[in-house]
Design a protein around this motif. Sequence first.
Motif, short mmCIF file in Angstrom:
data_model
loop_
_atom_site.label_atom_id
_atom_site.label_comp_id
_atom_site.label_asym_id
_atom_site.label_seq_id
_atom_site.Cartn_x
_atom_site.Cartn_y
_atom_site.Cartn_z
N LEU A 221 0.83 -1.21 0.00
CA LEU A 221 0.00 0.00 0.00
C LEU A 221 0.87 1.26 0.00
O LEU A 221 0.55 2.24 -0.69
CB LEU A 221 -0.92 -0.01 1.21
CG LEU A 221 -2.04 -1.05 1.21
CD1 LEU A 221 -2.83 -0.99 2.52
CD2 LEU A 221 -2.97 -0.86 0.02
N THR A 222 1.95 1.23 0.75
CA THR A 222 2.88 2.36 0.75
C THR A 222 3.46 2.57 -0.64
O THR A 222 3.59 3.71 -1.10
CB THR A 222 4.01 2.12 1.76
OG1 THR A 222 3.45 1.95 3.07
CG2 THR A 222 4.99 3.28 1.77
N ALA A 223 3.81 1.49 -1.33
CA ALA A 223 4.34 1.60 -2.69
C ALA A 223 3.32 2.21 -3.63
O ALA A 223 3.66 3.07 -4.47
CB ALA A 223 4.75 0.21 -3.19
N VAL A 224 2.07 1.80 -3.50
CA VAL A 224 1.02 2.35 -4.37
C VAL A 224 0.82 3.84 -4.10
O VAL A 224 0.67 4.64 -5.04
CB VAL A 224 -0.31 1.58 -4.15
CG1 VAL A 224 -1.44 2.24 -4.93
CG2 VAL A 224 -0.14 0.12 -4.59
N VAL A 225 0.85 4.23 -2.84
CA VAL A 225 0.68 5.64 -2.50
C VAL A 225 1.84 6.47 -3.04
O VAL A 225 1.65 7.57 -3.56
CB VAL A 225 0.53 5.82 -0.98
CG1 VAL A 225 0.53 7.30 -0.61
CG2 VAL A 225 -0.75 5.17 -0.48
N PHE A 226 3.07 5.95 -2.93
CA PHE A 226 4.22 6.65 -3.49
C PHE A 226 4.07 6.79 -5.00
O PHE A 226 4.40 7.84 -5.58
CB PHE A 226 5.51 5.91 -3.16
CG PHE A 226 6.20 6.42 -1.93
CD1 PHE A 226 6.83 7.65 -1.93
CD2 PHE A 226 6.22 5.68 -0.76
CE1 PHE A 226 7.46 8.13 -0.80
CE2 PHE A 226 6.85 6.14 0.38
CZ PHE A 226 7.47 7.37 0.36
N GLY A 227 3.60 5.74 -5.65
CA GLY A 227 3.37 5.83 -7.09
C GLY A 227 2.32 6.86 -7.44
O GLY A 227 2.46 7.62 -8.40
N MET A 228 1.25 6.92 -6.65
CA MET A 228 0.21 7.92 -6.88
C MET A 228 0.73 9.33 -6.66
O MET A 228 0.37 10.26 -7.39
CB MET A 228 -0.98 7.64 -5.96
CG MET A 228 -1.74 6.38 -6.27
SD MET A 228 -3.10 6.06 -5.13
CE MET A 228 -4.19 7.44 -5.50
N ALA A 229 1.59 9.48 -5.65
CA ALA A 229 2.17 10.80 -5.40
C ALA A 229 3.00 11.27 -6.58
O ALA A 229 2.96 12.44 -6.97
CB ALA A 229 3.03 10.75 -4.13
N ARG A 230 3.78 10.34 -7.17
CA ARG A 230 4.56 10.73 -8.34
C ARG A 230 3.65 11.03 -9.52
O ARG A 230 3.89 11.99 -10.27
CB ARG A 230 5.53 9.61 -8.72
CG ARG A 230 6.44 10.05 -9.87
CD ARG A 230 7.34 8.99 -10.41
NE ARG A 230 8.10 9.53 -11.52
CZ ARG A 230 8.87 8.82 -12.31
NH1 ARG A 230 8.97 7.51 -12.12
NH2 ARG A 230 9.53 9.38 -13.31
N ALA A 231 2.61 10.23 -9.71
CA ALA A 231 1.70 10.46 -10.82
C ALA A 231 0.98 11.80 -10.67
O ALA A 231 0.80 12.54 -11.64
CB ALA A 231 0.68 9.32 -10.91
N PHE A 232 0.58 12.12 -9.45
CA PHE A 232 -0.16 13.37 -9.22
C PHE A 232 0.71 14.59 -9.50
O PHE A 232 0.21 15.62 -9.95
CB PHE A 232 -0.66 13.40 -7.77
CG PHE A 232 -1.79 14.38 -7.55
CD1 PHE A 232 -3.10 13.99 -7.76
CD2 PHE A 232 -1.53 15.67 -7.13
CE1 PHE A 232 -4.13 14.88 -7.56
CE2 PHE A 232 -2.56 16.57 -6.93
CZ PHE A 232 -3.88 16.18 -7.14
N GLY A 233 2.01 14.48 -9.24
CA GLY A 233 2.89 15.62 -9.42
C GLY A 233 3.62 15.66 -10.74
O GLY A 233 4.37 16.60 -10.99
N GLU A 234 3.42 14.65 -11.60
CA GLU A 234 4.11 14.63 -12.88
C GLU A 234 3.56 15.72 -13.80
O GLU A 234 2.36 15.93 -13.89
CB GLU A 234 3.94 13.25 -13.54
CG GLU A 234 4.62 13.12 -14.89
CD GLU A 234 6.10 13.45 -14.83
OE1 GLU A 234 6.57 14.16 -15.73
OE2 GLU A 234 6.78 13.02 -13.88
N ALA A 235 4.45 16.40 -14.48
CA ALA A 235 4.03 17.57 -15.27
C ALA A 235 4.28 17.40 -16.77
O ALA A 235 3.35 17.36 -17.57
CB ALA A 235 4.75 18.82 -14.76
N LEU A 236 5.54 17.28 -17.15
CA LEU A 236 5.90 17.40 -18.56
C LEU A 236 5.32 16.29 -19.42
O LEU A 236 4.72 16.55 -20.47
CB LEU A 236 7.42 17.44 -18.70
CG LEU A 236 7.97 17.75 -20.10
CD1 LEU A 236 7.43 19.09 -20.59
CD2 LEU A 236 9.49 17.76 -20.08
N ALA A 237 5.49 15.04 -18.99
CA ALA A 237 5.03 13.91 -19.80
C ALA A 237 3.51 13.95 -19.98
O ALA A 237 3.00 13.71 -21.08
CB ALA A 237 5.46 12.60 -19.15
#
Length: 309
Positions: A221-237
Amino acid sequence: MQNEKLAKQLMKKSKTARYERFGHLLSLSALLLIMAIVLGIIVFVASKGLATFFKDGISVKDFFTGTLWNPGTKTPNGHQAVGALPMIVGSFLVTILAALLSTPFAIGTAVYMTEISPKRGAKILQPVTELLVGIPSVVYGFIGLSVVVPFVRNTFGGSGFGILSGTFVLFVMILPTIVSMTVDSLRGVPKFYRQASLALGATKWQTIWKVVLRAATPGILTAVVFGMARAFGEALAVQMVIGNAALMPQNLTSPASTLTSVLTAGMGNTVMGSLQNDALWSLALVLLVMSLFFNLLVHMIGRKGAFKK
């Protein structure tokens, strides 16, 4: 006299003790510096973001529920067109869909690397995962623009730009993060859990499903949340494949926008202190709050897992 000299020598701090004290001071200084930087960022972004409501007089309700985004112009009811709801919805849609799509693949890959074929997994999949982590965002964006957008256009119709294209790009981007952290979680499960399960007559798959994965659930669950955090903050791509239309998403293939895509497209084209600039800082404040929320969620999951153990 000799006794006094001996006492002074004994009371004098050794070289090792001085180095240890210096190390403690250096560590404390670094910690205070990091805390000051984080606090400074929060205060700076908050002061800029809240100016939209306190200086420019924009209603909080209009900002979070409005669907028209064109700061500097007014809606038909006479309010400023600073509705951030389309970008907020777009950010959550691509984040949640990317997490839902990548989690099964990540868990399957991690199980293969740790439980089924550890040697082959470490030899082949580990370098591939590390390679995916090191690819710059702009490369993902170009690949999405060249491959994903035409695929979505030919398969699902529309222009190809939209939530679905952003989901596919983010799926590949966050997959290595979730895989790496899930692998660490599975490897952290004690071996005697597996041995006890097998000794009781369970098959290897029953052990993986009923014992290993359940014991590693907090880490997954921690891994999924970290992945979501990166997805939420991704900009350029995301900006390169989502369409950058500040409109409420009608479907997964219609052009949309996220908080980060609007920020990257508009921050360099506004005047500091203007309504347009303040509105963008408000979007940045929403991003910051969501980042803090993800960190708090990770902390809560970690505490819950530690409590269970």
